[in-house]
Design an enzyme around this catalytic site. Sequence first.
Site, mmCIF file in Angstrom:
data_model
loop_
_atom_site.group_PDB
_atom_site.id
_atom_site.type_symbol
_atom_site.label_atom_id
_atom_site.label_comp_id
_atom_site.label_asym_id
_atom_site.label_seq_id
_atom_site.Cartn_x
_atom_site.Cartn_y
_atom_site.Cartn_z
ATOM 1 N N GLY A 187 44.460 29.338 22.687
ATOM 2 C CA GLY A 187 44.673 29.314 24.126
ATOM 3 C C GLY A 187 45.556 30.446 24.204
ATOM 4 O O GLY A 187 46.509 30.513 23.959
ATOM 5 N N SER A 188 45.210 31.275 25.406
ATOM 6 C CA SER A 188 45.886 32.632 25.819
ATOM 7 C C SER A 188 45.560 33.171 26.961
ATOM 8 O O SER A 188 44.467 32.951 27.882
ATOM 9 C CB SER A 188 46.098 33.112 24.591
ATOM 10 O OG SER A 188 44.822 33.521 24.052
#
EC number: 4.1.1.65
Length: 219
Positions: A187-188
């Site tokens: 996640g980013s």
Amino acid sequence: MTIHKEGYKSIAIATLIFTILNLLSFFYISASAPVVSWIIFIVLLGLLLFIISFFRLPNRQMTYGDNLVICPADGKVVVIEEVTDEEYFKGRRLQVSIFMSPANVHVNRNPIAGEVLYSQYHKGKYLVAWHPKSSTENERHSVVLKKGNTEILVKQIAGAVAKRIVNYLRPGMQVKQNEELGFIKFGSRVDVLLPVGTKVNVELNQAVQGGVTVLATLS
């Protein structure tokens, strides 16, 4: 589809934990509470499959073009706006940001071909990736690619969960469009800083694919 090299260690550790916990469940729980043992197995199997899918590297028909900026990441477009870049350009740029959920493919690719002018890692916070200040305050790695007279900054940004950014580029390298730029785990967000006035080919909340979707067209 293949598994990305950045996932080998994580998948091996996850598989080992899966095996150990299920063996313990089999020997100590299954006889007295078989339903509980099955629930443990199903939950752990789901987590293992999720980790494997996170590092997937699907086969794709890439998009190429000398005047095209290709999306460097899978995800959803969350920002299209002019900003003042204080890190490299020291001036106004057009920022397009892509949020990558844990379900997205997480390899990052070069949006253009060219020379790597700048590559810098920055320690930082772990605000949620859609936070307005995540671009400047979170852990991140910035690279600048130059093609002709055009310079583009690509910024890999860690989110609240992602705490490991991998970047493969170094100043002086000559890179090809859609080659791997790096990888961010779990996640980013990826920001692309373009020259002001660049024609943007995506819209807010649009789902995009790295190496496939045309992000912008250079003049």
